[in-house]
Design an enzyme around this catalytic site. Structure first.
Site, mmCIF file in Angstrom:
data_model
loop_
_atom_site.group_PDB
_atom_site.id
_atom_site.type_symbol
_atom_site.label_atom_id
_atom_site.label_comp_id
_atom_site.label_asym_id
_atom_site.label_seq_id
_atom_site.Cartn_x
_atom_site.Cartn_y
_atom_site.Cartn_z
ATOM 1 C CD1 TRP A 59 -2.111 -2.316 1.547
ATOM 2 C CD2 TRP A 59 -2.968 -1.195 -0.193
ATOM 3 N NE1 TRP A 59 -3.086 -3.093 0.975
ATOM 4 C CE2 TRP A 59 -3.629 -2.440 -0.084
ATOM 5 C CE3 TRP A 59 -3.328 -0.326 -1.219
ATOM 6 C CZ2 TRP A 59 -4.628 -2.834 -0.974
ATOM 7 C CZ3 TRP A 59 -4.327 -0.712 -2.105
ATOM 8 C CH2 TRP A 59 -4.959 -1.946 -1.981
ATOM 9 C CG ASP A 111 -3.462 4.117 3.874
ATOM 10 O OD1 ASP A 111 -4.535 3.894 4.471
ATOM 11 O OD2 ASP A 111 -3.114 3.487 2.848
ATOM 12 C CE LYS A 155 -8.604 -2.299 4.433
ATOM 13 N NZ LYS A 155 -8.817 -3.423 3.542
HETATM 14 N N1 PMP Z 1 -4.407 1.385 2.047
HETATM 15 C C1 PMP Z 1 -4.468 0.249 2.767
HETATM 16 C C2 PMP Z 1 -3.551 0.098 3.933
HETATM 17 C C3 PMP Z 1 -5.385 -0.751 2.420
HETATM 18 O O1 PMP Z 1 -5.434 -1.877 3.136
HETATM 19 C C4 PMP Z 1 -6.245 -0.555 1.315
HETATM 20 C C5 PMP Z 1 -7.271 -1.577 0.909
HETATM 21 N N2 PMP Z 1 -7.069 -2.861 1.259
HETATM 22 C C6 PMP Z 1 -6.123 0.624 0.586
HETATM 23 C C7 PMP Z 1 -5.213 1.574 0.985
HETATM 24 C C8 PMP Z 1 -6.980 0.886 -0.627
HETATM 25 O O2 PMP Z 1 -8.237 1.203 -0.186
HETATM 26 P P1 PMP Z 1 -9.460 1.427 -1.189
HETATM 27 O O3 PMP Z 1 -9.761 0.106 -1.791
HETATM 28 O O4 PMP Z 1 -10.530 1.922 -0.264
HETATM 29 O O5 PMP Z 1 -9.064 2.439 -2.181
#
Ligand code: PMP
Length: 358
Positions: free
Chosen positions: A101, A170, A194
């Site tokens: 991420w 994030d 989550k």
């Molecule tokens: N950052 C993290 C730490 C994540 O776990 C996720 C999704 N698993 C995201 C960003 C992306 O999130 P989204 O699908 O809501 O764009």
């Protein structure tokens, strides 16, 4: 019968909240229509919207100098909105490359400003976060971007680095499972899907002073100040997701709020790490113990065939979605706030029995 759903997200939600939503679904409080069929400018929705915002501020223990925004586009849109709103031609963003991420935040951010990698865990295979002294900040750094919990690799920052530049965090996968040291952050963001509700809404907290410097050349949706001044009603918001988030936050408040969930998460995670560490090497955590996630517990078995058998044995006991992310393999138990202790106990029991039989 509900299964124990160890999915990394979207994931298990509090069953009480699901039942409450079910009750209200077709005819919302006698309105003769569902909430989803109402205008987002209606009095009924306004109450839901503002209630969810107020609850987000109180349950997250947000100081007065932060705005809460409910946005579309998931956490992924924030990978772009952060540099778009915070960077200027003479400043840059430092990023911690802590895994899948963090890498995506860097790749997307690089389209919208000058960004650089201030630390990378790639060399070690993403088994830990940086210590403060590991992070290399360059001149004119506007912010340091951190991923508080890397969902795929199962690592977390035990504490956030205080390096004299504002942090952007994030917190998608550990929102509402830990206190946020607000004084260190300018922006905190995360998708709801989550710990907070269904997919469809991102919750971003922005320090109010940031809004004064927002880049006016952006399309309206991309501007934090536009959303802040319209209470996240600049356009049609994701009403169902916001409604559900409001309910989940109330559920958390009724169960003791942030402190209670932080303690509960630490306890549930410790049970699983004890089962791993006490298995004479049968189960193995690849993660440096000081950086182990409280939300996504990843582990390996002696070989892939055994991992497959383990997942099948779990499914036979109604424990599902335990397969590790396709990029890393192994097993991943995501134990978000709505995962009951009984789910973790059942998994620990299976781990003991499976090992004894193997
Ligand atoms: N950052 C993290 C730490 C994540 O776990 C996720 C999704 N698993 C995201 C960003 C992306 O999130 P989204 O699908 O809501 O764009």
């Amino acid at each position: 019968m509900r299964k124990f759903n160890f999915s990394a997200g979207p994931c298990t939600l509090p069953v009480e909240v699901l039942h409450e939503a079910e009750q209200e679904f077709v005819d919302y409080h006698g309105a003769g229509m569902s909430l989803m069929e109402m205008s987002h400018r209606s009095a009924a929705y306004d109450e839901v919207h503002r209630g969810a915002m107020d609850r987000a501020k109180s349950v997250f223990e947000v100081p007065d100098d932060f705005e809460v925004l409910f946005l579309g586009g998931g956490a992924t849109l924030q990978f772009a909105m952060v540099p778009l709103n915070l960077l200027t031609p003479d400043t840059r963003g430092g990023y911690v490359d802590s895994g899948a991420w963090g890498k995506k935040a860097i790749a997307d951010g690089s389209h919208h400003g000058e960004v650089y990698v201030a630390w990378s865990g790639a060399g070690d295979g993403y088994v830990r976060m940086p210590r403060p002294e590991d992070v290399r900040l360059e001149p004119d750094t506007r912010y340091l971007h951190v991923t508080s919990n890397e969902t795929i690799h199962g690592i977390r920052f035990p504490e956030f680095p205080d390096l004299g530049v504002p942090l952007v965090g994030d917190m998608s996968s550990d929102y509402m499972s830990r206190a946020i040291p607000w004084e260190l952050f300018d922006v905190v963001y995360g998708g709801a899907q989550k710990n907070l509700g269904p997919a469809g809404v991102d919750i971003t907290f922005v320090r109010r002073s940031v809004l004064e410097h927002t880049n006016r050349e952006l399309a309206s949706y991309l501007r934090y100040d536009v959303h802040a001044s319209s209470a996240s009603l600049h356009n049609t918001p994701p009403v169902f997701a916001i409604y559900m988030v409001g309910k989940v936050l109330t559920w958390m408040e009724q169960r003791g709020g942030l402190g209670a969930f932080e303690a509960e998460s630490a306890k549930k995670a410790a049970m699983l790490y004890e089962a791993i560490d006490g298995s004479d090497g049968f189960y193995r955590s690849p993660v440096d113990p000081a950086y182990r996630s409280h939300m996504n517990i990843v582990f390996r078995l002696p070989d892939e065939a055994l991992e497959k058998q383990f997942l099948a044995a779990a499914a036979a006991r109604d424990m599902v979605n335990l397969k590790g992310h396709r990029s890393v393999g192994g097993v991943r138990a995501s134990i978000y706030n709505a995962m009951p202790l009984a789910g973790v106990e059942a998994l620990v029991e299976l781990m003991g029995e499976f090992r004894a039989d193997a």
